[in-house]
Enzyme design. Structure first.
Site, PDB file in Angstrom:
ATOM      1  N   ARG A 113      25.200  37.384  28.441  1.00 16.16           N
ATOM      2  CA  ARG A 113      25.286  38.730  27.910  1.00 16.16           C
ATOM      3  C   ARG A 113      26.039  38.349  27.008  1.00 16.16           C
ATOM      4  NH1 ARG A 113      24.236  42.362  33.406  1.00 16.16           N
ATOM      5  NH2 ARG A 113      21.637  42.379  32.883  1.00 16.16           N
ATOM      6  N   TYR A 148      17.607  42.997  24.371  1.00 11.57           N
ATOM      7  CA  TYR A 148      17.686  41.187  25.497  1.00 11.57           C
ATOM      8  C   TYR A 148      18.578  40.968  26.933  1.00 11.57           C
ATOM      9  CZ  TYR A 148      18.729  37.760  21.934  1.00 11.57           C
ATOM     10  OH  TYR A 148      19.160  36.864  20.648  1.00 11.57           O
ATOM     11  N   GLU A 149      18.081  40.185  27.507  1.00 12.71           N
ATOM     12  CA  GLU A 149      19.749  40.440  28.057  1.00 12.71           C
ATOM     13  C   GLU A 149      20.282  41.546  28.894  1.00 12.71           C
ATOM     14  OE1 GLU A 149      20.130  37.351  29.015  1.00 12.71           O
ATOM     15  OE2 GLU A 149      19.261  36.604  28.171  1.00 12.71           O
ATOM     16  N   GLY A 150      18.355  42.036  28.579  1.00  2.68           N
ATOM     17  CA  GLY A 150      19.102  43.741  29.582  1.00  2.68           C
ATOM     18  C   GLY A 150      19.209  44.532  28.380  1.00  2.68           C
ATOM     19  N   GLN A 200      22.420  47.436  30.582  1.00  2.00           N
ATOM     20  CA  GLN A 200      24.355  47.886  30.532  1.00  2.00           C
ATOM     21  C   GLN A 200      24.781  49.192  30.721  1.00  2.00           C
ATOM     22  OE1 GLN A 200      24.718  44.590  29.964  1.00  2.00           O
ATOM     23  NE2 GLN A 200      22.935  43.725  29.466  1.00  2.00           N
TER      24      GLN A 200
END
Lengths: 607, 607
Positions: A295, A441-443, A448
Site C-alpha cells: 500500500r 489495486y491494493e485495496g 482504505q
C-alpha cells in the site's frame, strides 16, 4: 515526457524537514548513513531514472506486452533496463545483507522507488512485485525456504508475485476458491485460476516465485480458511539449480487502460506444486505483513503521478501562450501571454505542486516509522509500538489520498495542455491512464476508507488518531509564539478539533447505524488526508522560514535556494488558502448521514 | 458494454417535466408533433443506437482509424452504420426541409443525439461535425452557397468540418496564421496548417466541406482579422457534380487517449481553393452561431458519459458480491452480499444517476429555448430575446458542468467495478478515456468559466443571471405551501441567495483585481452548475410527487411507474443531501481570493 528527479525537494524533505542523518544515526543498522552517502544513492537513482527508465516509459505504453503461446514479452528495452536495475542493486535496497540485500533503510529505498517509479511505473512493477514475495518469505518462511529463494529474489535473478485475486474475489478474499491438496512428499497440488497477477509471466528473469492464496481441504469457510503457498514457475532442485517447469501457466494478459508495459496475467494452476508457507489457515494474517508494504508502494505511485503532472504542466504553462492576462499584458514580446499568467492555469499547476511535495513529505515521514519498525527500535521516546500504530493509521491515508490526488493531478496535467493534453505524444494522458489503477489495486479507496475509519480509528477507540493529533498539537505548541506560523497554526488547530469531533460523532453513530459510518468513510479519509498534508505543509513552511532568515541582502535570488524556500512558504499558503476549503464539503457530507444513500430500493435501480 | 436507451426517463423529462407537446403546439413549425410522434422517433433512435451503434463502440476503440497515404479508414462497420444513420434521416433531424432536412425541433434532435452519442460517441462525431458547417452555411452563406452545399450535407452524402485550431492557437484564435490570398476568379487560395480537425478526412462520404478560419492579406491583427472560408475536399462543378481534388490533404491523424474511432486530423492547405463566407474579418462573430451548437453538443457527451457510467455501474453493483453489509447479511443465498448494499458503492451509483438524469433535464430544458430561437418565436410571455439570454447563460454551464460531472461519473463507473473497471472488456475505462476530451474541446472548462462569469453574468451586469433566478424564485413561490417540496425549496432559496451575493462580490472585485475574478471563475461555474441541477431536481421531484398521488393501494409496485416516480424523489433527496454540500467548498474558495494563486514568481516554478 522527460522526467527530472526532483532532488532538491527530496533532499529538503529528507535532510531539512525530517533530519534523516540524525534519524539514521540513532538506528545502529543505519548509523553510517550520512547525508553525503544518501545523496550519492539518490544521484545514482536519479541518473538511472532520467536516462534509462524515463525514455522507455512511452515506448512501453505504445508497445505494451506481447502474449504469444503462454509466453509474455516485455517491450523493447525493458530487459536491458532490468539488467542495469539489478546491477545497481535497486532490487534489494532494503533487503537483508544476509541474503544479498544492500541493507539500506526503507526510507531511503522509498525515495529511490519514487524516482524509478515516476520515471516508468509499469517497469517498476516488475521488481516492485518481488518485494511482497520477499517480505512474505522473510517473515514467514522456514530457513530452507529463505535459503532457497531469497538470494535470487534479492538480486533480481528471479522475480516474485502475489497471487490473491480470482475472478469472483477481489476485495473479498474470503471467497477465493483455489484449492491446495496435500501431496505425499509434503508439498501441495495447487489448482485454480488467479487473475490480475502483475508480473505473473514475463521475460525478464529466469524464474518467477508465486505466493499463492489457496484453501486446504476442509479449511474453514471465509477468511479463516486461507493458506499461503510458494509456487515457483520452475521448481528448484536441492542444489539450487532450476528443475522442471511447474504446472502454472499464463492463460492470457489483460488489455487495460494503462500501465500497458506491465503484464497483468491470468495464471492457471493445474495441480502445480506448492509449498506451504506460514501456518495453515492463517494466510490472510501473514498477508498483512505484505499489505502495508504494497500500500505504501501504491501511495508512491500517487505521489509520482502528481510530480509528473507538475513537471509537465509547469513546463508547458511557462512556454505556451494564449490570450492576454486579465490584469493586462505580461509578455510584451509575445502576441499573447504565457498561460502561467492565467489564474486558472496557476491554480492547477500549484495544486499538482502542493500534492507532489506534500505527498513526498508524507511518504518520507511515514517511512521513518518503517525504519524504526524494521530496526526493531524506537527513537527519542518513540517506541516500536507507537511507530507501528502511526504506520497503521497513515498507510490507508497515504494509499488512498495520495492516489486520488495523484489522479486529480494527472488530470490537471492534461487540462493545462488543453487539447494537446489528450494527444499521446505529450505523455500527460498516459499519466492519467497509468495512475487510474492506483485508486483500485491494493485495496480500493473505499476499502482504505473503511480500514482507516472502522479498523484503525474506531477500532482503537480513537487511540491511533490521538497519537497523531498529539504530534500535531506539539508542533502547534512549539510555534505558538511564532508570528510567521500563525497563518498555519490557527487553521491547523481548528482542523484537528473538527477531526476529533467528527470521530466522536461517528463513534456514536457506529452504535446505532453502521451505514452512517460506511457512508462517511470516504469523506473521513479525504478529510484525514487534507489535515495530514496540512500538518506537513505547516512543518515545511516552518523550516523554510527558518532557512530564509539566514539569507542576507543581495542573496535573495528567486532562482536559487532563497527562491526555493520562499516557494515552499507560498505553496503552503496556497494549500491552506485554496485546497483546505475542500474539507468543508467533507465535513458537511459526513454530517449529512446515510439516509439518502440507503433509501432507494435495489429494484428501483433499473438497467 | 451494451447501451440501453433510457426511454422512460427521456419521456419523463420531455413529456412530464417539460410538457413538450404543449411546447411544440405553440410553435407553428412543430405543432403537429404530439407525444406519440415524438415517442416513435425516440424508439427508432433507441433501436438504432442499441443494435447498431452500441456494438461498434468497442470495435471502434480497439481498431481506431487507420491512416494510409493521406487516406483515413474508419473502423469495421462504421461505413455501413453511417449509411443506415443517413437513411434514417438522423443527419438532418433539425435541418430545414428546404434543403432536405426533417425540420424537427432541436429539442427532439438533441434527445436523439443523446442516444446515438451515448451508444458510440466516436461514431457520432462524424455526422455531428457537419452540424457546425451546416449552421455556418445556413446563417452566413449566399444563396448559391446554400444551394451548392446544404442538400448534400443534410442528407449525409457529404460531411463537414470546422477548421479552427492551429498548433500554436487553440483557445486563442486571435493568433492563427492560416492565410487567404485572393484569386482572380473571386475565390481565395488558402494556405496553412490546421490541427485537431475531427472528421477532417475519412471514408464515410464522397466529399468533405471544410469551414476554415484564415486571415486575408492586410487583415487587422487578432480576433478582428479573421475570415471564414468554405474549402471543399473536392471542388463542386456548376452542375453540382464533384470536380477536381482541392489542395487540402490530411498529413496525419493523432494518437490520443480515447474517441479512437474519430479521426483527429492534421490538415494541410496548400493554396487550396476557398470561398469567403460571411463578411471579411468577421469570421469569429459568424462562428458564435456555431459555437453554442457545438457546446451544447459537447454537453450531451457529458450527459452520455454519466448515463453510460450509471448503466454499467448499477448492473455490476447488482450482480457482483463482496463482503457482508455493515448492517448485517443481506443476500442470505450468497457467500457475500451484492456490493450495491455497501454505502460507498451506492453513493457512486447514485451520483452517476443524479448527474445523468439531472444533466438530461438541463439539456432538454435548455433545448426548448433553442426551439424558440430557431422558430423565431417566444411562448407564454417568453420572447426570443429572453430565450437567447437563457441559452447564453446556460450553455457554458451545461458544457463545462456536464462534461466535468460526466468525467467524474465515468470514473465512478470504473471504481464500482474495482480492478475489473481498469480492464478494457467491460467498457468502463473506455468511457473515461472517451469522455476526457469533453472537458477540453469546444472551449475548456476554464474558458467556459470565464465565458459564464465575465462575459455572460458580469458582462450583462447580472441581468442574465437574474432572468434565471427569477424563474427559480417563481418555482419556489409556486410550491411555497407544498409540504412535500419544502425539503427542496428551502435549500434552493438559500443557494440562490448565495449565488446572487457571490455575483455581487465578484462584480466589486472585478473593479479592483481582475485576478480575483479569474481565480473564482471555475468555482463560480461549478456553483452555478450545482444550483442549476438543484432547480431541475426540485422540479422533477415536484412532478413525481404529483404523479405518485394518483396511485392507489395495491398499485405501488417499486418495479413499475410508482417505483420510477418514487426513485425520482429519492434521487432528488440524494442530490440535495449528498451532492449539494459540494457548494460549500466552492463558496469558500471564491471568498479565498486570488492572492495565494498569484503570489509565486514564475521563475520559482522550476523544471
Amino acid at each position: 515526457m522527460q522526467y527530472v528527479a526532483p532532488l532538491r525537494d527530496m533532499q529538503f524533505v529528507m535532510h531539512e524537514l525530517l533530519d534523516s542523518q540524525a534519524h539514521y544515526q540513532r538506528l545502529p543498522a543505519y548509523q553510517e548513513l550520512d547525508n553525503q552517502t544518501v545523496n550519492s544513492y539518490l544521484q545514482a537513482a536519479a541518473d538511472f531514472a532520467e536516462t534509462v527508465l524515463s525514455p522507455l516509459n512511452s515506448v512501453g505504453d505504445k508497445e505494451g506486452c506481447r502474449f504469444v503461446d503462454g509466453q509474455v514479452f516485455t517491450p523493447t528495452g525493458f530487459k536491458q533496463a532490468y539488467q542495469s536495475y539489478c546491477e545497481l542493486g535497486f532490487t534489494a535496497l532494503a533487503a537483508s545483507p544476509t541474503y544479498g540485500g544492500l541493507g539500506l533503510p526503507s526510507s531511503l529505498a522509498k525515495a529511490i522507488d519514487e524516482m524509478t517509479g515516476a520515471a516508468n511505473w509499469a517497469f517498476s512493477m516488475y521488481p516492485g512485485l518481488s518485494h511482497g514475495a520477499i517480505a512474505t518469505i522473510e517473515h514467514h518462511g522456514t530457513q530452507a525456504q529463505k535459503d532457497t529463494y531469497l538470494q535470487h529474489l534479492n538480486t533480481g535473478a528471479w522475480s516474485g508475485t502475489m497471487c490473491l485475486t480470482e475472478s469472483q474475489a477481489g476485495s473479498d478474499l474470503g471467497i477465493i476458491k483455489t484449492r491446495a491438496t496435500p501431496n505425499a512428499d509434503g508439498s501441495y497440488a495447487i489448482t485454480g485460476q488467479k487473475i490480475f497477477i502483475s508480473a505473473g509471466e514475463h521475460d525478464l528473469t529466469e524464474n518467477i516465485i508465486h505466493i499463492v492464496l489457496a484453501r486446504l481441504p476442509d479449511a474453514p469457510a471465509g477468511t479463516k480458511g486461507i493458506s499461503l503457498f510458494i509456487v515457483p514457475k520452475f521448481l528448484v532442485n536441492d542444489d539450487g539449480s532450476l528443475g522442471e517447469r511447474n504446472a502454472v501457466s499464463c492463460g492470457s494478459i489483460e488489455h487495460k487502460m494503462g500501465i500497458k508495459a506491465s503484464a497483468t496475467c491470468v495464471l492457471n494452476f493445474d495441480g502445480a506444486t506448492g509449498y506451504l508457507i506460514g501456518p495453515e489457515n492463517r494466510g490472510l494474517n501473514c498477508m498483512f505483513t505484505f499489505m502495508n508494504v504494497a500500500r505504501i508502494g501504491t501511495a508512491i505511485q500517487g505521489l509520482a503521478a502528481s510530480e509528473l503532472a507538475f513537471q509537465g504542466a509547469i513546463r508547458y504553462a511557462k512556454d505556451r501562450t494564449a490570450m492576454r492576462a486579465m490584469t493586462g499584458v505580461k509578455d510584451t514580446d509575445k502576441a499573447a501571454d504565457r498561460i502561467i499568467h492565467h489564474p486558472a492555469v496557476r491554480e492547477m499547476v500549484l495544486t499538482t505542486k502542493a500534492f507532489a511535495e506534500g505527498g513526498r513529505a508524507l511518504i518520507y515521514f511515514l517511512s521513518q516509522y518503517v525504519d524504526m519498525i524494521e530496526a526493531g527500535q524506537g527513537i527519542d521516546g518513540i517506541d516500536v509500538k507507537f511507530a507501528d500504530e502511526m504506520l497503521s493509521l497513515l498507510t490507508p491515508i497515504a494509499k488512498a489520498f495520495l492516489t486520488e490526488t495523484g489522479f486529480e493531478s494527472a488530470n490537471h496535467g492534461v487540462q493545462v495542455y488543453g487539447g494537446h493534453g489528450y494527444i499521446s505524444e505529450w505523455g500527460m494522458e498516459q499519466n492519467v491512464r497509468d495512475t487510474r489503477i492506483a485508486c483500485l489495486y491494493e485495496g480500493t479507496t473505499e476499502i482504505q476508507a473503511i480500514d482507516l475509519l472502522v479498523r484503525k480509528v474506531l477500532g482503537s477507540k480513537g487511540q491511533l488518531l490521538a497519537n497523531f493529533t498529539t504530534l500535531i498539537d506539539e508542533f502547534c505548541a512549539k510555534y505558538a509564539d511564532d508570528d510567521n506560523l500563525q497563518q498555519f497554526i490557527t487553521p491547523l488547530q481548528a482542523l484537528v478539533k473538527t477531526w476529533l469531533n467528527l470521530t466522536q460523532s461517528l463513534a456514536v453513530a457506529a452504535a446505532s447505524n453502521a451505514d452512517d459510518v460506511g457512508a462517511a468513510a470516504v469523506d473521513y479519509l479525504y478529510y484525514s488526508g487534507y489535515v495530514t498534508l496540512a500538518y506537513l505543509w505547516a512543518r515545511q513552511a516552518a523550516v523554510a522560514y527558518q532557512k530564509l532568515a539566514a539569507f542576507g541582502d543581495g542573496e535573495q535570488s528567486l532562482q536559487g535556494d532563497f527562491g526555493f524556500y520562499d516557494a515552499k512558504i507560498k505553496t503552503a499558503q496556497f494549500y491552506f488558502g485554496r485546497i483546505l476549503p475542500r474539507t468543508q464539503t467533507h465535513v458537511a457530507r459526513i454530517k449529512a448521514g446515510s439516509a439518502t444513500v440507503m433509501a432507494m430500493d435495489i429494484e428501483q435501480f433499473i438497467y
